[in-house]
Design a protein around this motif. Structure first.
Motif, PDB file in Angstrom:
ATOM      1  N   TYR A  40      46.769  38.635  46.004  1.00 28.28           N
ATOM      2  CA  TYR A  40      46.066  37.343  45.895  1.00 28.28           C
ATOM      3  C   TYR A  40      44.551  37.533  45.960  1.00 28.28           C
ATOM      4  O   TYR A  40      43.798  36.824  45.299  1.00 28.28           O
ATOM      5  CB  TYR A  40      46.537  36.382  46.994  1.00 28.28           C
ATOM      6  CG  TYR A  40      47.819  35.661  46.649  1.00 28.28           C
ATOM      7  CD1 TYR A  40      47.901  34.830  45.544  1.00 28.28           C
ATOM      8  CD2 TYR A  40      48.960  35.805  47.440  1.00 28.28           C
ATOM      9  CE1 TYR A  40      49.072  34.163  45.225  1.00 28.28           C
ATOM     10  CE2 TYR A  40      50.142  35.152  47.132  1.00 28.28           C
ATOM     11  CZ  TYR A  40      50.198  34.324  46.023  1.00 28.28           C
ATOM     12  OH  TYR A  40      51.353  33.667  45.706  1.00 28.28           O
ATOM     13  N   ILE A  41      44.107  38.494  46.770  1.00 26.57           N
ATOM     14  CA  ILE A  41      42.663  38.772  46.818  1.00 26.57           C
ATOM     15  C   ILE A  41      42.185  39.254  45.446  1.00 26.57           C
ATOM     16  O   ILE A  41      41.159  38.797  44.928  1.00 26.57           O
ATOM     17  CB  ILE A  41      42.359  39.816  47.926  1.00 26.57           C
ATOM     18  CG1 ILE A  41      42.584  39.183  49.306  1.00 26.57           C
ATOM     19  CG2 ILE A  41      40.922  40.339  47.807  1.00 26.57           C
ATOM     20  CD1 ILE A  41      42.440  40.148  50.485  1.00 26.57           C
ATOM     21  N   VAL A  42      42.943  40.150  44.825  1.00 24.84           N
ATOM     22  CA  VAL A  42      42.583  40.627  43.485  1.00 24.84           C
ATOM     23  C   VAL A  42      42.623  39.470  42.491  1.00 24.84           C
ATOM     24  O   VAL A  42      41.730  39.330  41.640  1.00 24.84           O
ATOM     25  CB  VAL A  42      43.537  41.759  43.031  1.00 24.84           C
ATOM     26  CG1 VAL A  42      43.300  42.111  41.568  1.00 24.84           C
ATOM     27  CG2 VAL A  42      43.352  42.990  43.919  1.00 24.84           C
ATOM     28  N   PHE A  43      43.642  38.618  42.616  1.00 23.56           N
ATOM     29  CA  PHE A  43      43.752  37.502  41.669  1.00 23.56           C
ATOM     30  C   PHE A  43      42.523  36.584  41.745  1.00 23.56           C
ATOM     31  O   PHE A  43      42.024  36.117  40.711  1.00 23.56           O
ATOM     32  CB  PHE A  43      45.025  36.693  41.911  1.00 23.56           C
ATOM     33  CG  PHE A  43      45.172  35.567  40.927  1.00 23.56           C
ATOM     34  CD1 PHE A  43      45.508  35.830  39.613  1.00 23.56           C
ATOM     35  CD2 PHE A  43      44.921  34.252  41.300  1.00 23.56           C
ATOM     36  CE1 PHE A  43      45.606  34.804  38.682  1.00 23.56           C
ATOM     37  CE2 PHE A  43      45.019  33.226  40.375  1.00 23.56           C
ATOM     38  CZ  PHE A  43      45.370  33.500  39.061  1.00 23.56           C
ATOM     39  N   ALA A  44      42.039  36.337  42.952  1.00 23.51           N
ATOM     40  CA  ALA A  44      40.838  35.490  43.099  1.00 23.51           C
ATOM     41  C   ALA A  44      39.660  36.124  42.360  1.00 23.51           C
ATOM     42  O   ALA A  44      38.878  35.423  41.696  1.00 23.51           O
ATOM     43  CB  ALA A  44      40.503  35.293  44.585  1.00 23.51           C
ATOM     44  N   GLU A  45      39.539  37.435  42.418  1.00 20.75           N
ATOM     45  CA  GLU A  45      38.446  38.126  41.731  1.00 20.75           C
ATOM     46  C   GLU A  45      38.629  38.072  40.211  1.00 20.75           C
ATOM     47  O   GLU A  45      37.667  37.900  39.462  1.00 20.75           O
ATOM     48  CB  GLU A  45      38.360  39.592  42.194  1.00 20.75           C
ATOM     49  CG  GLU A  45      38.123  39.778  43.689  1.00 20.75           C
ATOM     50  CD  GLU A  45      36.781  39.214  44.157  1.00 20.75           C
ATOM     51  OE1 GLU A  45      35.913  38.935  43.311  1.00 20.75           O
ATOM     52  OE2 GLU A  45      36.614  39.028  45.384  1.00 20.75           O
ATOM     53  N   VAL A  91      51.551  36.266  40.230  1.00 20.93           N
ATOM     54  CA  VAL A  91      50.992  37.186  41.224  1.00 20.93           C
ATOM     55  C   VAL A  91      52.168  37.754  42.017  1.00 20.93           C
ATOM     56  O   VAL A  91      52.873  36.996  42.699  1.00 20.93           O
ATOM     57  CB  VAL A  91      50.019  36.464  42.182  1.00 20.93           C
ATOM     58  CG1 VAL A  91      49.429  37.455  43.181  1.00 20.93           C
ATOM     59  CG2 VAL A  91      48.894  35.777  41.406  1.00 20.93           C
ATOM     60  N   LEU A  94      51.427  41.457  49.291  1.00 21.61           N
ATOM     61  CA  LEU A  94      51.164  40.280  48.460  1.00 21.61           C
ATOM     62  C   LEU A  94      49.772  39.713  48.719  1.00 21.61           C
ATOM     63  O   LEU A  94      49.085  39.270  47.786  1.00 21.61           O
ATOM     64  CB  LEU A  94      52.250  39.235  48.733  1.00 21.61           C
ATOM     65  CG  LEU A  94      52.254  37.971  47.892  1.00 21.61           C
ATOM     66  CD1 LEU A  94      52.288  38.272  46.403  1.00 21.61           C
ATOM     67  CD2 LEU A  94      53.449  37.088  48.272  1.00 21.61           C
ATOM     68  N   ALA A  95      49.324  39.724  49.979  1.00 20.64           N
ATOM     69  CA  ALA A  95      48.003  39.169  50.289  1.00 20.64           C
ATOM     70  C   ALA A  95      46.908  39.915  49.520  1.00 20.64           C
ATOM     71  O   ALA A  95      45.938  39.304  49.047  1.00 20.64           O
ATOM     72  CB  ALA A  95      47.737  39.236  51.792  1.00 20.64           C
ATOM     73  N   GLU A  96      47.077  41.228  49.363  1.00 17.94           N
ATOM     74  CA  GLU A  96      46.082  41.997  48.604  1.00 17.94           C
ATOM     75  C   GLU A  96      46.075  41.577  47.139  1.00 17.94           C
ATOM     76  O   GLU A  96      45.024  41.505  46.495  1.00 17.94           O
ATOM     77  CB  GLU A  96      46.344  43.501  48.746  1.00 17.94           C
ATOM     78  CG  GLU A  96      46.149  44.001  50.168  1.00 17.94           C
ATOM     79  CD  GLU A  96      46.338  45.516  50.324  1.00 17.94           C
ATOM     80  OE1 GLU A  96      46.132  46.265  49.352  1.00 17.94           O
ATOM     81  OE2 GLU A  96      46.700  45.940  51.438  1.00 17.94           O
TER      82      GLU A  96
END
Lengths: 330, 330
Positions: B268-273, B290, B264-266
């Protein structure tokens, strides 16, 4: 190492930035690495703070919101949060009724939460804490004296969080949190290891037909390795370990939790076996969660957590909750 | 092959049994393999039926419930549901106002839903259908003539489902479903393949540093292979593909979807981008999901789906929903 990251050193901060974008109900302090409920502090309400190493998402940040946590402190991946983070969170959620720390039993977490609690107390914030140690697999482990804290954390956070919303006192909320922990047991099984971004290699090795029985949520060794077996047998190993430690009876709250890399359909297959096991023992799977709640990055496998409910605990479990990862009834 | 299953031939039925145990709001017909909303049919309400191959959970069974689907028909893993299943589902949810089929654009799905619709029509059930074909990666593919249907299915099911609850007519619900599809685009990236239980081996091979850009949800080839790159670059490849096909503007509903094995943390990183990309183009990530919504067993990777919202679509998105996998506001 193939991961959806930009830089192994910034995984936690960048994931937090994504959470802040995705969930307007949260206020994320990127500098101090604390995830707050936007409305915190709530005057007169006991504040709930949890935290621990990252890599277990949605634990803990995904459980911040109405009816559950007021703040979460994510450490680096598989690393305890530092006392400063916990102090920031504790002060930030203190609405005058005190703050409850919900701490998984890992030595680093315990020490850092204790240190933060002492420093907060010196500044006049009343702090109590609940230690979660539900994992029956091993006593003493790589990062733990005593039993590890795993899946029951979700139950403690949800049920204590629901009680806090009713205006209960810090002592009452802490006592109920302890009761949930005391009535809960967990056991995990890994089918694959996981890779910490900053390490770049798997935390352990498993043969192509091997599973680890009693795995910890950081890949700590469990009880034994065994050949892969049907879901029915693996579920039985896990449930036997739980039942031996805490005879199962009555209404149970059951979580079949993915480790991050397990298909949901497989978790439902395990859940069917767990439910059948409970009925065989005369217990009832009265409430359930099936999905990814306490993960170990992309590890494949499952854990099962059972809490023997009381009427009061059932009511608190059913109470409304509104967080990124758990939401119902409001 | 390490999987949490008992028998590769019974994966779908056993997972359905687990769903039935876990979700008292569902009625699962194990013999015909149909997941019904317990209250179906709802007199006077348009019934919504979707379905497709299994292995994409929570799609579709996890979206059965108030404000979304009335029934879902899971085929075998990565295999279309058969007409008999679809007929059973369609008749079972017909409350007199007709039934909408929501069909992902795969040749087998399209044929079997069409056949079922014709047979139901002969028996007096009015049926309309919405074809979802949001994946911009490729035109024509292993199982598809035209574009593949992927993430937008979740948006169509949620928004059409919300409209159906208001008592709208079959024509209105179908028109809105088509509008959501027309305003949505998706693109996926795979970091690993997945293994269909009955096959016992990965659907394709990827080198240790390779990703597949434009992957389909059954592992169908995408546009090209490329070396693993930072999340920022992979997100940009996906969003460029979307933006080239449908210029992004205004309020957007954005899903960053895990393929089943992605932490899930990955995501969220993609979502920020993805959110940063949208702002750069003058668009707004006004609503988001997400997590794991349209998976490919244990595949690692992500897909992004964007729908350009209107005020009406936003209202319908925000409307209450109560399903195993999507739940809010009731």
């Amino acid at each position: 190492m193939k991961k959806l990251i930009n830089d192994p050193e910034h995984v936690v901060t960048e994931a937090l930035a994504g959470m802040a974008e995705a969930h307007p109900g949260l206020r994320v302090d990127l500098e101090n690495k604390v995830i707050f409920r936007r409305s915190a502090p709530s005057p007169g309400k006991v504040g709930l703070v949890s935290g621990g190493g990252s890599g277990h998402e949605p634990l803990h940040g995904g459980f911040v919101g109405y009816g559950m946590l007021d703040a979460a402190c994510p450490g680096e991946v598989f690393t305890s949060p530092v006392p400063d983070q916990i102090i920031e969170a504790t002060k930030g959620v203190d609405g005058g009724a005190g703050v409850l720390h919900i701490v998984k039993n890992y030595t680093g977490d315990v020490l850092n939460f204790e240190m933060a609690a002492e420093l907060c107390a010196e500044e006049g914030v009343e702090v109590a804490s609940v230690l979660v140690n539900d994992d029956v697999a091993v006593k003493d482990s790589l990062y733990t004296a005593g039993r590890r804290g795993t899946g029951a954390t979700v139950f403690v956070e949800k049920i204590a969080g629901a009680l806090a919303e009713t205006g209960a006192s810090l002592a009452e909320v802490a006592k109920t949190g302890e009761e949930v922990n005391a009535r809960s047991r967990s056991f995990g099984v890994a089918l694959s290891p996981c890779t910490v971004p900053a390490a770049g290699r798997p935390t352990f090795e498993l043969g192509p037909s091997e599973v680890e029985l009693g795995i910890g949520i950081h890949g700590e060794p469990g009880r034994t390795r065994a050949p892969i077996a049907p879901a029915r047998e693996l579920a039985r190993v896990a449930m036997d370990a739980v039942h031996t430690d805490m005879p199962l009876s009555g209404d149970c709250l059951v979580m079949v939790n993915g480790m991050g890399g397990t298909p949901l359909a497989e978790l439902y297959i395990v859940f069917a076996e767990v439910a059948a096991y409970l009925r065989e023992k005369g217990a009832t799977p009265a409430r359930s969660l099936v999905g990814n709640y306490v993960t170990s990055l992309e590890m494949r496998g499952f854990s099962v957590t059972v809490c023997r409910l009381t009427d009061d605990l059932t009511r608190l479990w059913d109470a409304p909750v509104e967080t990124p990862a758990l939401r119902w009834g409001r």
